[in-house]
Scaffold this active site. Structure first.
Site, mmCIF file in Angstrom:
data_model
loop_
_atom_site.group_PDB
_atom_site.id
_atom_site.type_symbol
_atom_site.label_atom_id
_atom_site.label_comp_id
_atom_site.label_asym_id
_atom_site.label_seq_id
_atom_site.Cartn_x
_atom_site.Cartn_y
_atom_site.Cartn_z
ATOM 1 C CD GLU A 82 -2.213 -1.403 2.896
ATOM 2 O OE1 GLU A 82 -1.504 -1.026 3.842
ATOM 3 O OE2 GLU A 82 -3.314 -1.934 3.046
ATOM 4 C CE1 TYR A 201 3.742 2.313 11.101
ATOM 5 C CE2 TYR A 201 1.882 2.457 9.603
ATOM 6 C CZ TYR A 201 3.112 1.939 9.920
ATOM 7 O OH TYR A 201 3.714 1.058 9.067
ATOM 8 C CB VAL A 250 27.672 -9.841 4.996
ATOM 9 C CG1 VAL A 250 28.580 -9.108 5.974
ATOM 10 C CG2 VAL A 250 27.944 -9.383 3.563
ATOM 11 C CB THR A 508 6.525 2.481 4.807
ATOM 12 O OG1 THR A 508 7.591 3.216 5.404
ATOM 13 C CG2 THR A 508 5.270 2.585 5.628
HETATM 14 C C1 LIG Z 1 4.261 -8.915 3.579
HETATM 15 C C2 LIG Z 1 4.735 -7.511 3.408
HETATM 16 C C3 LIG Z 1 3.834 -6.482 3.273
HETATM 17 C C4 LIG Z 1 4.285 -5.165 3.138
HETATM 18 N N1 LIG Z 1 3.377 -4.153 2.972
HETATM 19 C C5 LIG Z 1 3.825 -2.906 2.753
HETATM 20 C C6 LIG Z 1 2.928 -1.867 2.443
HETATM 21 O O1 LIG Z 1 1.726 -2.082 2.408
HETATM 22 N N2 LIG Z 1 3.407 -0.625 2.185
HETATM 23 C C7 LIG Z 1 4.740 -0.361 2.207
HETATM 24 O O2 LIG Z 1 5.137 0.772 1.915
HETATM 25 N N3 LIG Z 1 5.619 -1.327 2.541
HETATM 26 C C8 LIG Z 1 5.195 -2.579 2.797
HETATM 27 N N4 LIG Z 1 6.076 -3.567 3.090
HETATM 28 C C9 LIG Z 1 7.423 -3.163 3.519
HETATM 29 C C10 LIG Z 1 8.448 -3.049 2.466
HETATM 30 O O3 LIG Z 1 8.275 -3.954 1.421
HETATM 31 C C11 LIG Z 1 9.776 -3.313 3.184
HETATM 32 O O4 LIG Z 1 9.819 -2.536 4.326
HETATM 33 C C12 LIG Z 1 10.969 -2.966 2.361
HETATM 34 O O5 LIG Z 1 10.876 -3.600 1.118
HETATM 35 C C13 LIG Z 1 12.219 -3.386 3.141
HETATM 36 O O6 LIG Z 1 13.370 -3.094 2.398
HETATM 37 P P1 LIG Z 1 14.800 -3.143 3.078
HETATM 38 O O7 LIG Z 1 15.771 -2.984 1.993
HETATM 39 O O8 LIG Z 1 14.844 -2.194 4.188
HETATM 40 O O9 LIG Z 1 14.921 -4.565 3.744
HETATM 41 P P2 LIG Z 1 14.837 -5.988 3.029
HETATM 42 O O10 LIG Z 1 13.903 -5.939 1.893
HETATM 43 O O11 LIG Z 1 14.612 -6.954 4.119
HETATM 44 O O12 LIG Z 1 16.266 -6.174 2.392
HETATM 45 C C14 LIG Z 1 17.354 -6.645 3.079
HETATM 46 C C15 LIG Z 1 18.193 -7.429 2.085
HETATM 47 O O13 LIG Z 1 19.429 -7.729 2.695
HETATM 48 C C16 LIG Z 1 19.758 -9.067 2.462
HETATM 49 N N5 LIG Z 1 20.598 -9.476 3.580
HETATM 50 C C17 LIG Z 1 20.260 -9.461 4.890
HETATM 51 N N6 LIG Z 1 21.290 -9.902 5.625
HETATM 52 C C18 LIG Z 1 22.274 -10.172 4.770
HETATM 53 C C19 LIG Z 1 23.584 -10.657 4.951
HETATM 54 N N7 LIG Z 1 24.055 -10.924 6.170
HETATM 55 N N8 LIG Z 1 24.371 -10.821 3.860
HETATM 56 C C20 LIG Z 1 23.897 -10.511 2.630
HETATM 57 N N9 LIG Z 1 22.650 -10.069 2.399
HETATM 58 C C21 LIG Z 1 21.854 -9.899 3.464
HETATM 59 C C22 LIG Z 1 18.430 -9.769 2.424
HETATM 60 O O14 LIG Z 1 18.501 -10.991 1.733
HETATM 61 C C23 LIG Z 1 17.558 -8.750 1.700
HETATM 62 O O15 LIG Z 1 17.588 -8.899 0.324
HETATM 63 C C24 LIG Z 1 5.656 -4.891 3.174
HETATM 64 C C25 LIG Z 1 6.569 -5.939 3.282
HETATM 65 C C26 LIG Z 1 6.115 -7.232 3.393
HETATM 66 C C27 LIG Z 1 7.105 -8.342 3.506
#
Ligand SMILES: Cc1cc2nc3c(=O)[nH]c(=O)nc-3n(C[C@H](O)[C@H](O)[C@H](O)COP(=O)(O)OP(=O)(O)OC[C@H]3O[C@@H](n4cnc5c(N)ncnc54)[C@H](O)[C@@H]3O)c2cc1C
Length: 591
Positions: A82, A201, A250, A508
């Site tokens: 969303e 929020y 990592v 988000t």
């Molecule tokens: C079910 C669901 C519903 C959601 N709904 C919404 C919504 O409605 N609206 C909205 O805005 N957002 C929503 N989100 C949130 C949003 O998708 C996530 O917050 C965002 O994509 C997170 O991105 P990130 O890069 O911070 O973390 P992540 O996407 O968790 O990325 C971290 C990356 O690091 C990698 N990694 C971790 N540790 C290591 C390591 N030690 N070595 C190498 N690689 C590593 C992982 O494999 C991963 O690819 C939702 C997420 C989910 C799962």
């Protein structure tokens, strides 16, 4: 790094800081945070792409922001995002990223035109009794006492909310209202989650309160977010020669925090089963995605459950953060978030319909043709009387570019994975894809004698268990998340959902992108403002609108007040008579 608002800075290009030359960046994680960090490094810090290395343990990019067709399994989306028009950082970046389908326009324009032509809204927000309208009828249905509890939380200082639960502030007056039904199913809050997060929020989305009951507040991408957001970013970065390295776990980072500064000196990793070490200098910058909401997530299949396994292993986002945190007090407290998976898990399931039997039941509820290519449910439909507290949604179809024209991809989720179902007498976590589909079909109103056959022949359903999906909502206090750039950090930053930034909301896409922008702008002294979190909480018009909307349009003069309060209100109204304040309150229907 400083914040800005308005369009003076929005359209300006920062000058290059020559200090960036000769520096390298190592980005741990290719989720939205990592990819955004790489994009801001390329676009705004003007670092050469070839100097930027993305290290990702998974075989594909995107992390939590997914949507993928797995061979022999089918379509899977762990989530659907969303989104909002006031994801300021997101739109600041996506205006520069070319759309994949129409490369001469940006991802922002693609999204903007799509949502302009086909705005999102729901025609049935909740059901009961196997597919009947629950008649929430756009009402919050909250008492004066409940409204006051929300107001009180809104005005409570953060420090008083540290480590407190939502139920420390809300009682049945809120928890039994439509407001709470909408809120917790839309944002996935549980009653035991953080009161502080709840407050942040409410403040962050105060401008959307009126649009919550029917989701006019929301916007969606054309396809799943892997195809509509992650892939365009990856293409942009590849075109700038950013180096992607998949299958690298990592396992540790080593810091030197002596001598009055904090420097990351080493990256330890496992690749192809072999241990490796990368020594770093102060010209090597590391962007760390710490923790992770989809860490340990597992998939099942039509006939297989998704196992609940919360064991943290080396090279996992939590395990890495724990090791980092053990080296300095300013690197946060991961155990605050990842120690109680019973309180942080929920499940989703992706159901792909294979013929025309199920879509007609979907249409009965959402009042739209699921195959029209336009908005379908317009956000989640919550099954009010589901023991799993199930919600489901059908976004615009196709959700996947290669999806056959007669198939509908549905996203289902349940907040309570340990409660027995209403049709399937098992908990959601004990169910195969087919059984989850049966529970959903039951609540959709499919005749009971047709459910089993339909779940088997007319659908393919893949369950997904996420033990840490709401880890960021656990009660916390200042210091539990590391600052994006901790004090005295020389060559590293924390990005993503578990890095600390002001006023924005976790869970988000925007939060991950914001932390990335702040990280790059701080470490490379980019001389342009980071767009501040949308300031509606400081806008009296939004506050008035929200107050009235929350009370289903009732004026404050219709509140159930005691004699003393009534007299006080009368006095105030007398004082503002014939002033602009009175005009404003009348304009916004407050009096
Ligand atoms: C079910 C669901 C519903 C959601 N709904 C919404 C919504 O409605 N609206 C909205 O805005 N957002 C929503 N989100 C949130 C949003 O998708 C996530 O917050 C965002 O994509 C997170 O991105 P990130 O890069 O911070 O973390 P992540 O996407 O968790 O990325 C971290 C990356 O690091 C990698 N990694 C971790 N540790 C290591 C390591 N030690 N070595 C190498 N690689 C590593 C992982 O494999 C991963 O690819 C939702 C997420 C989910 C799962």
């Amino acid at each position: 790094m400083y914040y800005s608002s308005g369009n003076y800075e929005a359209f300006a290009h920062p000058l290059k800081n020559d200090a960036v030359d000769g520096k390298s960046a190592y980005i741990i994680g290719s989720g939205l945070a990592g990819l955004s960090a790489a994009c801001f490094l390329v676009r705004d810090a003007q670092m050469k792409g070839s100097q930027i290395h993305v290290l990702e343990k998974d075989p594909i990019p995107g992390g939590a922001c997914d949507g993928y067709e797995y061979q022999n399994m089918g379509y899977i989306m762990r989530g659907g995002r969303e989104m909002d028009n006031h994801f300021e950082v997101m739109w600041d970046l996506l205006r520069s990223i070319p759309s994949i389908e129409t490369p001469d326009i940006s991802v922002l324009d693609e999204y903007y035109w799509l949502n302009k032509k086909d705005p999102n809204y729901s025609l049935m927000r909740a059901t009961v009794n196997q597919g009947e309208d629950a008649h929430t009828d756009k009402k919050f249905n909250i008492s004066d006492k409940g409204s006051m509890e929300i107001m009180k939380l809104f005005f409570t200082p953060d420090e008083e909310l540290y480590n407190k639960k939502i139920t420390d502030f809300f009682d049945e007056e809120v928890l039994n209202s439509n407001f709470w039904l909408y809120w917790r199913t839309m944002f996935a809050f549980e009653n035991w989650h953080s009161a502080l997060e709840m407050k942040i929020y409410i403040k962050r989305y105060i401008h959307h309160v009126g649009g919550l009951p029917d989701f006019t507040a929301l916007r969606f991408t054309k396809y799943n977010q892997y195809e509509s957001m992650i892939l365009p970013m990856v293409e942009y970065l590849k075109a700038h020669e950013v180096q992607f390295n998949y299958g690298i776990k990592v396992t540790d980072l080593r810091f030197d925090c002596s001598k009055g500064k904090k420097v990351v000196k080493q990256i330890k990793f496992i690749q192809n089963g072999e241990d490796g070490v990368l020594d770093l200098t102060e010209d090597d910058y590391v962007f760390i995605t710490n923790g992770g909401c989809v860490e340990n997530s597992t998939y099942g299949a039509q006939d297989k459950i998704a196992p609940f396994d919360s064991t943290l292993k080396p090279g996992n986002g939590w395990d890495l953060w724990k090791s980092i945190a053990s080296q300095d007090a300013s690197f946060g407290h991961p155990e605050k978030f990842c120690s109680d998976p019973e309180k942080t898990n929920w499940m989703s399931a992706t159901c792909t319909t294979l013929d025309n039997k199920i879509p007609q039941y979907i249409q009965n509820i959402c009042k739209r043709d699921p195959l029209s290519g336009k908005v379908v449910t317009g956000g989640i439909v919550t099954v009010k009387d589901s023991s799993w507290l199930m919600s489901w949604t059908v976004n615009r179809q196709p959700q996947f570019r290669n999806q056959p024209g007669n198939q509908v991809v549905v996203w289902i989720y349940g907040l309570f994975t340990d409660k027995k179902g209403d049709y399937i007498k098992k908990s959601m976590r004990e169910c195969t894809g087919k059984e989850i589909c049966q529970e959903w079909l039951y609540h959709l109103g499919v005749p009971v004698n047709e459910i089993e056959k339909m779940s088997e022949e007319s659908a393919n359903t893949i369950p997904c268990m996420m033990p840490y999906i709401t880890a960021f909502f656990m009660p916390r206090e200042k210091g539990d998340r590391p600052d994006v750039v901790p004090a005295k950090a020389v060559n590293f930053a924390f990005v993503g959902q578990f890095a600390e930034t002001k006023r924005d909301t976790i869970f988000t896409t925007e939060y991950s992108m914001r932390t990335a922008m702040e990280a790059v702008y701080t470490l490379f002294n980019v001389d342009r403002g980071v767009p501040e979190v949308w300031g509606s909480t400081y806008d009296v018009r939004d506050l008035l609108n929200a107050t009235v909307a929350l009370r289903d349009g009732k004026k404050i003069t219709e509140m159930n007040l005691g004699l003393k309060e009534k007299l006080a209100l009368k006095e105030v109204l007398k004082k503002i008579q014939d002033t602009d304040i009175e005009k404003l309150l009348k304009e916004y229907n407050v009096i």
